[in-house]
Design a protein around this motif. Structure first.
Motif, PDB file in Angstrom:
ATOM      1  N   UNK A 117       0.404  -2.033  -8.359  1.00  0.00           N
ATOM      2  CA  UNK A 117       0.934  -3.325  -7.926  1.00  0.00           C
ATOM      3  C   UNK A 117       0.632  -3.567  -6.456  1.00  0.00           C
ATOM      4  N   UNK A 118       0.751  -4.818  -6.067  1.00  0.00           N
ATOM      5  CA  UNK A 118       0.509  -5.198  -4.673  1.00  0.00           C
ATOM      6  C   UNK A 118       1.524  -4.533  -3.752  1.00  0.00           C
ATOM      7  N   UNK A 119       2.710  -4.281  -4.267  1.00  0.00           N
ATOM      8  CA  UNK A 119       3.741  -3.641  -3.440  1.00  0.00           C
ATOM      9  C   UNK A 119       3.333  -2.238  -3.014  1.00  0.00           C
ATOM     10  N   UNK A 120       2.497  -1.595  -3.802  1.00  0.00           N
ATOM     11  CA  UNK A 120       2.043  -0.240  -3.479  1.00  0.00           C
ATOM     12  C   UNK A 120       0.690  -0.232  -2.759  1.00  0.00           C
ATOM     13  N   UNK A 121       0.080  -1.384  -2.575  1.00  0.00           N
ATOM     14  CA  UNK A 121      -1.228  -1.456  -1.944  1.00  0.00           C
ATOM     15  C   UNK A 121      -1.096  -1.173  -0.447  1.00  0.00           C
ATOM     16  N   UNK A 122      -1.872  -0.211   0.042  1.00  0.00           N
ATOM     17  CA  UNK A 122      -1.818   0.135   1.478  1.00  0.00           C
ATOM     18  C   UNK A 122      -3.132  -0.147   2.193  1.00  0.00           C
ATOM     19  N   UNK A 123      -4.188  -0.436   1.456  1.00  0.00           N
ATOM     20  CA  UNK A 123      -5.456  -0.725   2.111  1.00  0.00           C
ATOM     21  C   UNK A 123      -6.546  -1.055   1.115  1.00  0.00           C
ATOM     22  N   UNK A 124      -7.586  -1.696   1.627  1.00  0.00           N
ATOM     23  CA  UNK A 124      -8.719  -2.051   0.785  1.00  0.00           C
ATOM     24  C   UNK A 124      -9.992  -1.847   1.587  1.00  0.00           C
ATOM     25  N   UNK A 125     -10.937  -1.115   1.004  1.00  0.00           N
ATOM     26  CA  UNK A 125     -12.171  -0.816   1.704  1.00  0.00           C
ATOM     27  C   UNK A 125     -13.398  -1.234   0.925  1.00  0.00           C
ATOM     28  N   UNK A 126     -14.534  -0.710   1.341  1.00  0.00           N
ATOM     29  CA  UNK A 126     -15.802  -1.088   0.732  1.00  0.00           C
ATOM     30  C   UNK A 126     -15.937  -0.593  -0.698  1.00  0.00           C
ATOM     31  N   UNK A 127     -15.263   0.500  -1.031  1.00  0.00           N
ATOM     32  CA  UNK A 127     -15.449   1.107  -2.350  1.00  0.00           C
ATOM     33  C   UNK A 127     -14.259   0.901  -3.284  1.00  0.00           C
ATOM     34  N   UNK A 151      -9.627  -0.053  -3.625  1.00  0.00           N
ATOM     35  CA  UNK A 151      -8.307  -0.229  -3.027  1.00  0.00           C
ATOM     36  C   UNK A 151      -7.542   1.102  -3.005  1.00  0.00           C
ATOM     37  N   UNK A 152      -6.635   1.224  -2.044  1.00  0.00           N
ATOM     38  CA  UNK A 152      -5.836   2.439  -1.888  1.00  0.00           C
ATOM     39  C   UNK A 152      -4.370   2.087  -2.107  1.00  0.00           C
ATOM     40  N   UNK A 153      -3.707   2.906  -2.930  1.00  0.00           N
ATOM     41  CA  UNK A 153      -2.314   2.652  -3.288  1.00  0.00           C
ATOM     42  C   UNK A 153      -1.431   3.838  -2.893  1.00  0.00           C
ATOM     43  N   UNK A 154      -0.206   3.517  -2.546  1.00  0.00           N
ATOM     44  CA  UNK A 154       0.823   4.512  -2.267  1.00  0.00           C
ATOM     45  C   UNK A 154       1.397   4.993  -3.597  1.00  0.00           C
ATOM     46  N   UNK A 155       1.383   6.310  -3.823  1.00  0.00           N
ATOM     47  CA  UNK A 155       1.854   6.875  -5.090  1.00  0.00           C
ATOM     48  C   UNK A 155       3.051   7.776  -4.842  1.00  0.00           C
ATOM     49  N   UNK A 156       4.168   7.443  -5.456  1.00  0.00           N
ATOM     50  CA  UNK A 156       5.398   8.224  -5.313  1.00  0.00           C
ATOM     51  C   UNK A 156       5.665   8.977  -6.615  1.00  0.00           C
ATOM     52  N   UNK A 157       5.664  10.321  -6.554  1.00  0.00           N
ATOM     53  CA  UNK A 157       5.844  11.146  -7.742  1.00  0.00           C
ATOM     54  C   UNK A 157       7.308  11.558  -7.887  1.00  0.00           C
ATOM     55  N   UNK A 212       8.649  14.404  -8.211  1.00  0.00           N
ATOM     56  CA  UNK A 212       9.071  15.565  -7.426  1.00  0.00           C
ATOM     57  C   UNK A 212       9.200  15.265  -5.938  1.00  0.00           C
ATOM     58  N   UNK A 213       9.042  13.993  -5.566  1.00  0.00           N
ATOM     59  CA  UNK A 213       9.169  13.604  -4.169  1.00  0.00           C
ATOM     60  C   UNK A 213       7.856  13.580  -3.415  1.00  0.00           C
ATOM     61  N   UNK A 214       6.803  14.078  -4.024  1.00  0.00           N
ATOM     62  CA  UNK A 214       5.501  14.112  -3.357  1.00  0.00           C
ATOM     63  C   UNK A 214       4.933  12.707  -3.236  1.00  0.00           C
ATOM     64  N   UNK A 215       4.356  12.421  -2.085  1.00  0.00           N
ATOM     65  CA  UNK A 215       3.725  11.122  -1.837  1.00  0.00           C
ATOM     66  C   UNK A 215       2.234  11.343  -1.599  1.00  0.00           C
ATOM     67  N   UNK A 216       1.409  10.630  -2.358  1.00  0.00           N
ATOM     68  CA  UNK A 216      -0.037  10.758  -2.238  1.00  0.00           C
ATOM     69  C   UNK A 216      -0.661   9.372  -2.146  1.00  0.00           C
ATOM     70  N   UNK A 217      -1.934   9.336  -1.799  1.00  0.00           N
ATOM     71  CA  UNK A 217      -2.691   8.079  -1.732  1.00  0.00           C
ATOM     72  C   UNK A 217      -3.728   8.090  -2.848  1.00  0.00           C
ATOM     73  N   UNK A 218      -3.775   7.011  -3.621  1.00  0.00           N
ATOM     74  CA  UNK A 218      -4.696   6.913  -4.752  1.00  0.00           C
ATOM     75  C   UNK A 218      -5.732   5.840  -4.453  1.00  0.00           C
ATOM     76  N   UNK A 219      -6.995   6.246  -4.451  1.00  0.00           N
ATOM     77  CA  UNK A 219      -8.089   5.297  -4.217  1.00  0.00           C
ATOM     78  C   UNK A 219      -8.711   4.935  -5.550  1.00  0.00           C
ATOM     79  N   UNK A 220      -8.605   3.686  -5.933  1.00  0.00           N
ATOM     80  CA  UNK A 220      -9.137   3.191  -7.199  1.00  0.00           C
ATOM     81  C   UNK A 220     -10.501   2.577  -6.915  1.00  0.00           C
ATOM     82  N   UNK A 221     -11.556   3.263  -7.348  1.00  0.00           N
ATOM     83  CA  UNK A 221     -12.918   2.822  -7.045  1.00  0.00           C
ATOM     84  C   UNK A 221     -13.287   1.634  -7.929  1.00  0.00           C
ATOM     85  N   UNK A 222     -13.851   0.611  -7.310  1.00  0.00           N
ATOM     86  CA  UNK A 222     -14.226  -0.590  -8.049  1.00  0.00           C
ATOM     87  C   UNK A 222     -15.285  -0.276  -9.092  1.00  0.00           C
ATOM     88  N   UNK A 223     -15.199  -0.986 -10.205  1.00  0.00           N
ATOM     89  CA  UNK A 223     -16.200  -0.793 -11.269  1.00  0.00           C
ATOM     90  C   UNK A 223     -17.580  -1.238 -10.818  1.00  0.00           C
TER      91      UNK A 223
END
Length: 723
Positions: free
Chosen positions: A417-427, A429-435, A437-448
């Motif tokens: 969702x847009x609420x989790x979007x933290x950035x957008x680059x050339x390849x 979008x990057x999303x904030x992922x909350x697991x 167990x409390x772990x926070x990671x960044x997920x980069x979804x590569x464009x098709x």
């Protein structure tokens, strides 16, 4: 007279005091480095060193605890078992005469500093709480004989080049969390006798240790595989807790030349070792033997086969309807040989097949001309040349990476969702992922459009390549997802966002970066690029250096993101060329579309300009002559008055002038229009390190920095003070 005598006595005493002081005075560089140790150790009272910061502090002349000197230079530092806290200091390379540094058995935290005393013989940081990787600079300690880093929390692979450490005799890395295969350069440790690698997470084989002059080796409790080399079984060897292979030793590696059959020896009836070519020699020596031996029988059989072949040839020739003149014409034409099962190629009598006369009818007579015989090629070579084996390359993701499902990542990112979007680059979008167990990671979804659905194998190869990049200033890849044609990369998350946001996107919670934080960010990013360009093998061109790709952690340490993506993604340069005009690209990129190490350095210089000025690389809202940051700033970099007007106004004048000037000098080198005149990244790192060494921040600026989280104590950098 009495007054004159008293005056003379006082002058003599002062002269003697000055003489003794001059004799005992410690080298100023060593004094500064000793003070750095004291400050990093939280001014530990158990050291008994003076804490008032007097300019006449004299570690050598005053015999400070743990300090050993020769003349006015510090040669040994032994601060073990003192319950020290804090971190290891920055600036240890100033100890150019130091041969022993022992700070073992304390409670020190943080990473091992990149800069180390260059002439060390013994380095001991064992039994602390140090984290991070081994710095690559250990590769340059050419006089090192003893390296002990056991019982810490060191991580990542051994990115150390051992080729120059031929004097190293003892290496102890035990009881850490080091990973990866042992580097091939370990085979250059020609002086090593003792090696302790137990209780880590090393993988791969230990074959590279086989020929080392080891007396003692402990590799217990790792993830080693393969066979234990025979050469190591005669030394003090401990190997338990690994996944060794059992059974016979492996076959020779691919590419090892096979022994031709013609060179294999067989026992004849006479008991003599002969080759197949010696069969005729046995028949020629029949007169010297009693009766017909095995060689004679073989000769008779071969003769029968030859006669039969000749008869068959003439029978077929007689049936041919072609005239001899036609055959002669045919013989002058180029012929295409039939497959080997139709036209026998007689390379030797021993290997000739039996003729099938049914195949040689009149229609086949035109194919009786044999192909040219390569007399340098054996029968085995011919057979192998006919068998073409196509081996499909299989790429698997590294086992230490977490494989996520699409469902898992959808849950943690709110279905991207847009609420989790933290950035957008050339390849992508990057999303904030909350697991959970409390772990926070960044997920980069590569464009098709970057990686189509059917590029799954290419994506796994990209993941495998990126997972090999390990550096404190490079964003760490921790996982991936490749499902249903979707390609995602999972990275560590840095809570302070990007440098771009910190500089250009202000909100009520943001605080301006102080000067020492800006220098730290520049130096850390330079080290990341130095690692990619000059340490990695093969080298990596980043191709997309910009402030949005520099992420900041809680202590404002920089982490360069997207490392390796542009190098491993097909057609990445075409994608990046769509962004030309952002202000980061070197002039030659706009002309050729090609990215190189030198274009990376130019882009890094632009980032440094951002740090200095607080301006965007290209800002259309400004006056035309100020829209391009490089074009506007470059003529002013060597003018101290103009430079002062360029500085980010949020600094409010709190910066050291000399440090600012040197920072600008580095920028000027990096953004030169001619790529051949730009320095290498290792030179940039050295220039920034010298800047930090020479500069110290005023007390007022340091207080300002500590209030805003900008102190460099979180890393291996000292505070910067005005000089």
């Amino acid at each position: 007279m009495m007054v004159l005598l008293t005056t003379c006595i006082i002058l003599v005493l002062v002269w003697n005091w000055n003489l003794n002081g001059a004799t005992a005075a410690t080298d100023p560089t060593d004094v500064a480095s000793v003070k750095a140790i004291f400050q990093s150790a939280n001014s530990a009272p158990q050291l008994g060193w003076p804490a008032n910061g007097d300019t006449d502090d004299d570690p050598c002349g005053q015999s400070w605890k743990g300090i050993t000197c020769s003349d006015n230079r510090v040669t040994q530092i032994n601060l073990s078992n003192l319950a020290l806290t804090g971190t290891l200091p920055y600036g240890l390379q100033g100890f150019t005469s130091l041969t022993i540094l022992d700070m073992s058995n304390n409670n020190l935290v943080g990473t091992i500093p990149y800069q180390l005393p260059p002439n060390l013989h013994r380095l001991n940081f064992a039994n602390n709480n140090l984290t991070g990787p081994l710095p690559y600079s250990i590769s340059n300690l050419t006089s090192l004989t003893d390296l002990n880093l056991n019982h810490n929390q060191l991580q990542q692979a051994l990115n150390v080049n051992f080729q120059n450490l031929s004097t190293l005799s003892k290496l102890d890395l035990s009881f850490n969390s080091l990973t990866g295969d042992l580097p091939q350069t370990m085979s250059s440790l020609t002086g090593i006798t003792t090696m302790y690698l137990q209780n880590n997470q090393f993988t791969g084989a230990i074959d590279i240790l086989a020929d080392l002059p080891l007396n003692s080796l402990n590799v217990e409790n790792n993830n080693f595989t393969g066979w234990i080399p025979e050469q190591l079984k005669n030394i003090d060897l401990q190997t338990g807790g690994n996944a060794w292979s059992s059974g016979p030793a492996p076959p020779p590696p691919p590419g090892t030349p096979l022994v031709p059959k013609s060179n294999q020896h067989h026992k004849t009836g006479g008991g003599r070792s002969t080759t197949g070519q010696d069969a005729n020699s046995d028949t020629s020596n029949e007169g010297k033997k009693s009766g017909i031996g095995g060689g004679g029988i073989v000769g008779i059989v071969i003769s029968v086969i030859v006669v039969g072949a000749i008869v068959a040839f003439f029978l077929v020739k007689r049936k041919s309807k072609k005239s001899s003149s036609d055959l002669e014409k045919l013989g002058n034409q180029s012929t295409v040989p039939l497959p080997s099962n139709e036209v026998p190629e007689v390379t030797s009598v021993q290997t000739s097949p039996v003729f099938d006369l049914k195949k040689f009818d009149s229609s086949a007579s035109i194919n009786l001309i044999p192909p040219p015989i390569d007399r340098h090629k054996s029968f085995d070579d011919n057979e192998f040349s006919k068998k073409t084996t196509i081996v499909k390359k299989t790429i698997t993701a590294p086992p230490d990476l977490q494989s996520y499902s699409i469902a898992d990542l959808q849950i943690t990112t709110g279905s991207f969702s847009v609420d989790h979007l933290v950035g957008e680059g050339s390849f992508g979008r990057v999303y904030h992922a909350q697991f959970d167990d409390g772990k926070v990671l960044a997920v980069k979804k590569i464009d098709s459009s970057v990686l189509p659905n059917d590029f799954s194998e290419d994506f796994i190869e990209i993941v495998s390549n990126i997972s090999c990049l390990h550096h404190p200033n490079v964003t760490e890849l921790v996982g991936y997802c490749s499902e249903h044609g979707q390609h995602l990369l999972v990275y560590e998350f840095h809570k302070n966002g990007s440098l771009h946001d910190y500089l250009h996107v202000s909100d009520e919670y943001s605080k301006p970066l102080i000067w020492n934080s800006r220098v730290k960010i520049a130096l850390g990013t330079a080290r990341a690029l130095e690692y990619l360009h000059e340490v990695c093998s093969p080298s990596v061109v980043h191709k997309n250096i910009k402030s949005a790709n520099i992420l900041l952690d809680a202590e404002l340490n920089p982490h360069l993101s997207d490392c390796g993506l542009a190098s491993y993604i097909p057609n990445a340069e075409q994608i990046l060329n769509h962004n030309v005009g952002s202000g980061y690209d070197a002039p030659e990129v706009a002309l050729s579309g090609q990215y190189t190490f030198k274009s990376d350095i130019y882009s890094f210089g632009v980032v440094m300009l951002e740090l200095l000025s607080g301006r965007r690389p290209f800002d259309s809202s400004r006056a035309r002559q100020e829209q391009s940051l490089v074009r506007w700033a470059t003529p002013q970099l060597h003018d101290i008055d103009a430079l002062a007007k360029m500085v980010d106004p949020t600094l409010k004048g709190l910066y050291p002038v000399k440090s600012l000037s040197r920072f600008a000098d580095v920028i000027a080198l990096c953004v030169q229009p001619e790529p051949e005149f730009r320095p290498q990244m290792s030179e940039v790192v050295q220039a920034l390190v010298r800047l930090v060494q020479r500069a110290n921040m005023s007390r007022r600026t340091f207080t300002f920095g500590s209030d805003h989280g900008g102190s460099l104590r979180g890393s291996d950098e000292p505070a910067i003070r005005d000089i």
